[in-house]
Design a protein around this motif. Structure first.
Motif, PDB file in Angstrom:
ATOM      1  N   HIS A  33       0.831  -1.201   0.000  1.00 29.51           N
ATOM      2  CA  HIS A  33       0.000   0.000   0.000  1.00 29.51           C
ATOM      3  C   HIS A  33       0.864   1.249   0.000  1.00 29.51           C
ATOM      4  CE1 HIS A  33      -3.659  -2.276   1.925  1.00 29.51           C
ATOM      5  NE2 HIS A  33      -3.235  -2.821   0.811  1.00 29.51           N
ATOM      6  N   PHE A  34       0.321   2.312  -0.552  1.00 30.09           N
ATOM      7  CA  PHE A  34       0.977   3.616  -0.500  1.00 30.09           C
ATOM      8  C   PHE A  34       0.158   4.520   0.403  1.00 30.09           C
ATOM      9  CE2 PHE A  34       2.571   1.745  -4.299  1.00 30.09           C
ATOM     10  CZ  PHE A  34       3.854   2.241  -4.454  1.00 30.09           C
ATOM     11  N   ASP A  35       0.770   4.932   1.502  1.00 28.37           N
ATOM     12  CA  ASP A  35       0.062   5.819   2.420  1.00 28.37           C
ATOM     13  C   ASP A  35       0.340   7.252   2.008  1.00 28.37           C
ATOM     14  OD1 ASP A  35      -1.145   7.161   4.414  1.00 28.37           O
ATOM     15  OD2 ASP A  35      -0.150   6.097   6.057  1.00 28.37           O
ATOM     16  N   LEU A  36      -0.622   7.874   1.331  1.00 33.45           N
ATOM     17  CA  LEU A  36      -0.413   9.234   0.846  1.00 33.45           C
ATOM     18  C   LEU A  36      -0.890  10.271   1.856  1.00 33.45           C
ATOM     19  CD1 LEU A  36      -1.483   8.816  -2.893  1.00 33.45           C
ATOM     20  CD2 LEU A  36       0.760   8.462  -1.833  1.00 33.45           C
ATOM     21  N   GLY A  37      -1.226   9.833   3.037  1.00 30.88           N
ATOM     22  CA  GLY A  37      -1.698  10.772   4.049  1.00 30.88           C
ATOM     23  C   GLY A  37      -3.180  11.007   3.906  1.00 30.88           C
ATOM     24  N   MET A  56      -5.194   6.075   1.179  1.00 36.39           N
ATOM     25  CA  MET A  56      -4.374   4.873   1.167  1.00 36.39           C
ATOM     26  C   MET A  56      -4.545   4.190  -0.176  1.00 36.39           C
ATOM     27  SD  MET A  56      -2.355   3.038   3.012  1.00 36.39           S
ATOM     28  CE  MET A  56      -2.610   3.009   4.776  1.00 36.39           C
ATOM     29  N   VAL A  57      -3.462   4.122  -0.965  1.00 34.93           N
ATOM     30  CA  VAL A  57      -3.545   3.457  -2.258  1.00 34.93           C
ATOM     31  C   VAL A  57      -3.219   1.981  -2.081  1.00 34.93           C
ATOM     32  CG1 VAL A  57      -2.670   3.380  -4.607  1.00 34.93           C
ATOM     33  CG2 VAL A  57      -2.831   5.566  -3.420  1.00 34.93           C
ATOM     34  N   ARG A  58      -4.214   1.121  -2.323  1.00 37.38           N
ATOM     35  CA  ARG A  58      -3.973  -0.322  -2.226  1.00 37.38           C
ATOM     36  C   ARG A  58      -3.514  -0.836  -3.580  1.00 37.38           C
ATOM     37  NH1 ARG A  58      -7.671   1.223   1.255  1.00 37.38           N
ATOM     38  NH2 ARG A  58      -7.834   0.141   3.256  1.00 37.38           N
ATOM     39  N   ALA A  59      -2.235  -0.606  -3.872  1.00 34.44           N
ATOM     40  CA  ALA A  59      -1.716  -0.912  -5.206  1.00 34.44           C
ATOM     41  C   ALA A  59      -1.703  -2.414  -5.447  1.00 34.44           C
ATOM     42  CB  ALA A  59      -0.316  -0.335  -5.363  1.00 34.44           C
ATOM     43  N   VAL A  60      -1.285  -3.167  -4.438  1.00 28.54           N
ATOM     44  CA  VAL A  60      -1.346  -4.625  -4.512  1.00 28.54           C
ATOM     45  C   VAL A  60      -2.126  -5.073  -3.294  1.00 28.54           C
ATOM     46  CG1 VAL A  60      -0.004  -6.757  -4.425  1.00 28.54           C
ATOM     47  CG2 VAL A  60       0.830  -4.819  -5.761  1.00 28.54           C
ATOM     48  N   GLY A  68      -2.887  -6.881 -17.219  1.00 29.95           N
ATOM     49  CA  GLY A  68      -3.893  -6.010 -16.631  1.00 29.95           C
ATOM     50  C   GLY A  68      -3.707  -4.608 -17.194  1.00 29.95           C
ATOM     51  N   GLU A  69      -4.775  -3.805 -17.090  1.00 28.03           N
ATOM     52  CA  GLU A  69      -4.691  -2.438 -17.571  1.00 28.03           C
ATOM     53  C   GLU A  69      -3.641  -1.671 -16.787  1.00 28.03           C
ATOM     54  OE1 GLU A  69      -9.061  -0.794 -18.692  1.00 28.03           O
ATOM     55  OE2 GLU A  69      -8.897  -1.839 -16.788  1.00 28.03           O
ATOM     56  N   SER A  70      -3.245  -0.551 -17.328  1.00 28.05           N
ATOM     57  CA  SER A  70      -2.280   0.280 -16.635  1.00 28.05           C
ATOM     58  C   SER A  70      -2.892   0.759 -15.309  1.00 28.05           C
ATOM     59  CB  SER A  70      -1.902   1.439 -17.552  1.00 28.05           C
ATOM     60  OG  SER A  70      -1.844   2.617 -16.854  1.00 28.05           O
ATOM     61  N   GLY A  71      -2.108   0.716 -14.263  1.00 28.28           N
ATOM     62  CA  GLY A  71      -2.595   1.103 -12.941  1.00 28.28           C
ATOM     63  C   GLY A  71      -3.148  -0.041 -12.129  1.00 28.28           C
ATOM     64  N   SER A  72      -3.107  -1.261 -12.680  1.00 26.56           N
ATOM     65  CA  SER A  72      -3.711  -2.377 -11.953  1.00 26.56           C
ATOM     66  C   SER A  72      -2.782  -2.953 -10.883  1.00 26.56           C
ATOM     67  CB  SER A  72      -4.142  -3.467 -12.930  1.00 26.56           C
ATOM     68  OG  SER A  72      -3.061  -3.862 -13.738  1.00 26.56           O
ATOM     69  N   GLY A  73      -1.543  -2.468 -10.827  1.00 21.66           N
ATOM     70  CA  GLY A  73      -0.662  -2.889  -9.741  1.00 21.66           C
ATOM     71  C   GLY A  73       0.425  -3.858 -10.152  1.00 21.66           C
ATOM     72  N   LYS A  74       0.638  -4.017 -11.469  1.00 21.74           N
ATOM     73  CA  LYS A  74       1.620  -4.996 -11.942  1.00 21.74           C
ATOM     74  C   LYS A  74       3.042  -4.599 -11.555  1.00 21.74           C
ATOM     75  CE  LYS A  74       0.465  -4.261 -16.242  1.00 21.74           C
ATOM     76  NZ  LYS A  74      -0.479  -3.132 -16.122  1.00 21.74           N
ATOM     77  N   THR A  75       3.393  -3.345 -11.815  1.00 18.17           N
ATOM     78  CA  THR A  75       4.753  -2.894 -11.506  1.00 18.17           C
ATOM     79  C   THR A  75       5.021  -2.982 -10.012  1.00 18.17           C
ATOM     80  OG1 THR A  75       4.830  -1.420 -13.406  1.00 18.17           O
ATOM     81  CG2 THR A  75       6.316  -0.910 -11.594  1.00 18.17           C
ATOM     82  N   VAL A  76       4.079  -2.500  -9.221  1.00 23.63           N
ATOM     83  CA  VAL A  76       4.266  -2.531  -7.769  1.00 23.63           C
ATOM     84  C   VAL A  76       4.406  -3.969  -7.283  1.00 23.63           C
ATOM     85  CG1 VAL A  76       3.242  -1.937  -5.548  1.00 23.63           C
ATOM     86  CG2 VAL A  76       3.098  -0.325  -7.444  1.00 23.63           C
ATOM     87  N   ALA A  77       3.649  -4.885  -7.896  1.00 20.00           N
ATOM     88  CA  ALA A  77       3.780  -6.293  -7.519  1.00 20.00           C
ATOM     89  C   ALA A  77       5.195  -6.789  -7.806  1.00 20.00           C
ATOM     90  CB  ALA A  77       2.747  -7.137  -8.269  1.00 20.00           C
TER      91      ALA A  77
HETATM   92  N1  LIG Z   1       5.082   5.982  -5.799  1.00 20.16           N
HETATM   93  C1  LIG Z   1       3.734   5.860  -5.778  1.00 20.16           C
HETATM   94  N2  LIG Z   1       2.995   6.688  -5.016  1.00 20.16           N
HETATM   95  C2  LIG Z   1       1.651   6.582  -4.979  1.00 20.16           C
HETATM   96  N3  LIG Z   1       0.942   5.683  -5.700  1.00 20.16           N
HETATM   97  C3  LIG Z   1       1.627   4.846  -6.483  1.00 20.16           C
HETATM   98  C4  LIG Z   1       3.056   4.885  -6.571  1.00 20.16           C
HETATM   99  N4  LIG Z   1       3.456   3.927  -7.434  1.00 20.16           N
HETATM  100  C5  LIG Z   1       2.320   3.315  -7.865  1.00 20.16           C
HETATM  101  N5  LIG Z   1       1.232   3.859  -7.284  1.00 20.16           N
HETATM  102  C6  LIG Z   1      -0.155   3.474  -7.512  1.00 20.16           C
HETATM  103  O1  LIG Z   1      -0.273   2.089  -7.442  1.00 20.16           O
HETATM  104  C7  LIG Z   1      -1.167   1.639  -8.430  1.00 20.16           C
HETATM  105  C8  LIG Z   1      -0.524   0.548  -9.238  1.00 20.16           C
HETATM  106  O2  LIG Z   1       0.501   1.099 -10.005  1.00 20.16           O
HETATM  107  P1  LIG Z   1       1.409   0.233 -10.969  1.00 20.16           P
HETATM  108  O3  LIG Z   1       1.877  -0.982 -10.258  1.00 20.16           O
HETATM  109  O4  LIG Z   1       2.461   1.119 -11.488  1.00 20.16           O
HETATM  110  O5  LIG Z   1       0.417  -0.171 -12.125  1.00 20.16           O
HETATM  111  P2  LIG Z   1       0.739  -0.923 -13.482  1.00 20.16           P
HETATM  112  O6  LIG Z   1       2.191  -1.285 -13.481  1.00 20.16           O
HETATM  113  O7  LIG Z   1      -0.160  -2.093 -13.504  1.00 20.16           O
HETATM  114  O8  LIG Z   1       0.406   0.026 -14.570  1.00 20.16           O
HETATM  115  C9  LIG Z   1      -1.564   2.826  -9.273  1.00 20.16           C
HETATM  116  O9  LIG Z   1      -2.835   3.246  -8.906  1.00 20.16           O
HETATM  117  C10 LIG Z   1      -0.570   3.868  -8.911  1.00 20.16           C
HETATM  118  O10 LIG Z   1      -1.179   5.129  -8.912  1.00 20.16           O
END
Ligand SMILES: Nc1ncnc2c1ncn2[C@@H]1O[C@H](COP(=O)(O)OP(=O)(O)O)[C@@H](O)[C@H]1O
Ligand SMILES: [Mg+2]
Lengths: 339, 325
Positions: free
Chosen positions: A22-26, A29-33, A50-59
């Motif tokens: 998760h990303f705690d933006l204050g 809370m972004v539940r990326a994965v 998955g579509e862009s923003g689905s959490g693949k990179t963060v995973a």
């Molecule tokens: N550094 C960050 N700060 C805040 N939110 C982030 C950050 N990196 C990724 N996110 C959020 O996490 C979610 C998943 O992002 P990401 O894994 O990059 O998606 P994907 O790779 O599937 O396109 C997105 O909603 C993105 O906004």
């Protein structure tokens, strides 16, 4: 837990278990994965789509402990050779990175240090993990470039990144990622920024490399055409969660989740007569949106009252899962009981 | 490539110098007739007349400029009206002192600023970084004369560790008098150099910190981390090298600025530098000295820029030393 798994520990490289980043933006809370489970078999190519923003990179970043604040792995484990990478001390996981598990990224133009020669950057990757004479390291780097079909590799070693094309640079990154013969390579959309011809060449080279080295890949992409060529198995992500999992053939020919079905409908290969491609209506929820039931519900044309509840990942056959109360049948229609 | 580059830059330097010399000449001309500074206004008219003719001040401006250029090309920038010495020699001797002072303060600033900036920028939001960056704001805003006086009071008058001012003992090195090689000379240099270094030190800390923070977010750093590069290697071989490029440029700019800034420091510490010479010369309209000084500064900037370009080209392979850039 992936109770369905037919794999035993010996044939498995990696097991991701209940992983939440998760990303705690204050203010939010972004539940990326969000509670993700999957496994990677030795030598397999697992497509993570998955579509862009689905959490693949963060995973992908989470696996190697590369998520930076405000992101944080708040729950779950990543097992590699019986050890949990998420609980490993910094210096130990450093020895895993680039050595046993590598990761390559989307934009080859910014992935290499602009002020260091290619050869030096490659040698550093060896030196970070092995004590080896500089001359021998150089030979290994040259061979690694050669294996990726790079001509006159000796000259490339002396080049700076800006002297090479994007495709060439991505090949260099792949060669670097494979230098220490890792068991697993996480490839985050490595061909997305490249033209189709280069993309096809690189996919071909990856297939050869996989055969030759037996390395496993997690191939992250939003492009189903790419994984249909490459992947053995697919994991589909939507809004931080896995919504479908199965062999590539099964998922691509008979998707069970309406989201996967929608994604496939919008792939040009399925639709060669210049008809406007049907897009999935609406937008993916931003991960801060709180949706009570199924996260895909608001965009799903088959949504039912029941979909106000949270579906779990379910499947009758082992390894064939969908997060849907009313999975589609082979013909792409909703299952009997919902009509 | 280096050869054509240097040739091009030399030609460019001559053009710049020619243009600047005209501007300077006109500007200094506008300062007024210096003759009454040199000769008592109540002196007999023929004495005044004679002086004017001796200095060539009766000729039209273009003729004066022509004579100036002819002499300049043979290395003669005129003789100081008040010091009765060739102005170039005068400036060169005084400039050494200033150059030493500025060099010493830049060495202090770089030697402290780079490591501190790296520490401050490394790691997310660390308290060292926050503290250093707020303290460095002080360094940028504290007036140097106040700081200088404070340092004299503490280190010279109270603690009696260091002399209050002056240049101390010098020795000749390649025909240039330097205080860097004697203990006495160095002890005189410490306080003014430290006072003068505060501003560039603060600037280098801030710039390094910002650069490190910016670069830590970049893809190439993430990739290097994903390849298992050790943190120290990552910081010094990858990040620092890329961060240095703008810092080198800034140090070059600051170098020139400090030469000008040095006037204040020189005054506070009674440092016999070029700043004081210039102010005195302006007061008495000592034209040859003013003109020689200004041309000297222009040449200095041209040389600094050249050095900055060469260093940056060495640091960054994307920069090419072409004649056209
Ligand atoms: N550094 C960050 N700060 C805040 N939110 C982030 C950050 N990196 C990724 N996110 C959020 O996490 C979610 C998943 O992002 P990401 O894994 O990059 O998606 P994907 O790779 O599937 O396109 C997105 O909603 C993105 O906004
Ligand atoms: Mg991504």
């Amino acid at each position: 837990m992936t109770a369905h798994s037919k794999s035993n520990t010996a044939s498995r490289v990696l097991r991701v278990q209940s992983l939440s980043t998760h990303f705690d933006l204050g203010f939010a809370m972004v539940r990326a994965v969000d509670d993700v489970d999957f496994e990677v078999e030795r030598g397999e190519i697992l497509g993570l789509v998955g579509e862009s923003g689905s959490g693949k990179t963060v995973a992908g970043l989470s696996i190697l402990g590369l998520v930076e604040p405000p992101g944080e792995i708040i729950h779950g484990s990543v097992f590699f050779e019986g050890r949990d990478l998420t609980r490993m001390p910094d210096n130990e996981i450093r020895q895993i990175r680039g050595n046993r598990i590598s990761m390559i990224f989307q934009d080859p133009l910014t992935t290499l240090s602009p002020t260091m020669r290619i050869g030096k950057q490659m040698q550093n990757v060896i030196a970070a993990h092995h004590r080896i004479a500089r001359r021998d390291a150089r030979v290994r780097c040259r061979d690694a470039l050669g294996k990726l079909g790079i001509s006159s590799p000796e000259e490339r070693l002396n080049a700076y990144p800006h002297e090479l094309s994007g495709g060439m640079r991505q090949r260099v990154c792949i060669a670097m990622a494979m230098l220490n013969e890792p068991d697993l390579i996480i490839a985050d959309e490595p061909t997305t920024a490249l033209d189709v011809t280069t993309q096809a060449q690189i996919l071909q080279e990856i297939k050869l490399l996989r055969e030759r080295t037996g390395a496993a890949f997690i191939w992250i992409t939003h492009d189903l055409a790419v994984v249909s060529e490459l992947a053995d198995r697919l994991v589909v992500m939507y809004s931080g969660q896995i919504v479908e999992e199965g062999t590539a053939a099964e998922v691509l020919s008979a998707p069970k989740h309406p989201y996967t079905h929608g994604l496939l409908q919008s792939v040009p290969a399925h639709n060669r007569d210049l008809v406007r491609l049907p897009q999935i209506p609406g937008f993916a929820p931003t991960p801060v949106d709180r949706i009570a039931g199924c996260k895909f519900g608001p965009r799903c044309k088959y949504a039912q009252p029941k979909c106000q509840e949270r579906p779990g990942l379910q499947g009758a056959v082992s390894g064939r899962l969908a997060r849907c109360f009313f999975p589609l049948d082979e013909t792409g229609d909703p299952a009997e009981d919902m009509r | 490539m280096m050869g054509t580059f240097l040739l091009y830059r030399t030609l460019q330097a001559f053009v710049t110098l020619a243009v600047v010399s005209i501007i300077i000449f006109l500007g200094v001309f506008a300062l007024g007739n210096p003759v009454y500074v040199l000769v008592d206004p109540s002196a007999p008219a023929d004495v005044v007349e004679q002086t004017i003719r001796r200095l060539g001040l009766d000729r039209p401006i273009y003729e004066q400029y022509g004579i100036f250029v002819t002499n300049a090309l043979s290395g003669d920038l005129g003789t100081s009206y008040t010091h009765a010495q060739p102005s170039l020699a005068l400036i060169a001797s005084r400039f050494t002192a200033t150059f030493e002072l500025v060099l010493a303060s830049l060495v202090i600033a770089v030697a402290l600023g780079l490591p501190l900036g790296l520490i401050a920028g490394y790691g997310k939001n660390n308290w060292v970084g926050r503290t250093l960056s707020s303290v460095s704001i002080l360094g940028i805003s504290v007036p140097i004369f106040w700081l200088g006086l404070l340092m004299i009071i503490v280190f010279s008058l109270e603690l009696k560790w260091l002399p209050t001012g002056g240049r101390g003992e010098t020795v000749a090195l390649f025909g240039v008098e330097t205080s860097l090689l004697t203990l006495d000379g160095l002890s005189h240099l410490v306080l003014p150099a430290m006072a003068l270094s505060l501003f560039p030190l603060a600037l280098i800390i801030r710039l390094t910190r910002a650069g490190v923070r910016e670069h830590s977010q970049m893809d190439y750093v993430r990739f290097a981390r994903a390849m298992g590069i050790r943190p120290a290697k990552l910081l010094f071989a990858y990040v620092l090298r890329n961060v240095l490029i703008p810092i080198v440029t800034m140090i070059g700019l600051i170098f020139g600025t400090l030469i000008a800034f040095a006037v204040v420091t020189e005054t506070v510490f009674a440092w016999p530098g070029i700043g004081k010479l210039l102010i005195d010369s302006i007061k008495v309209s000592d034209r040859p000295v003013i003109i020689a000084y200004l041309l000297f500064v222009v040449v200095m900037f041209l040389v600094i820029n050249l050095i900055v370009d060469v260093i940056n080209a060495a640091l960054d392979p994307r920069i090419r030393l072409s004649g056209t850039s």
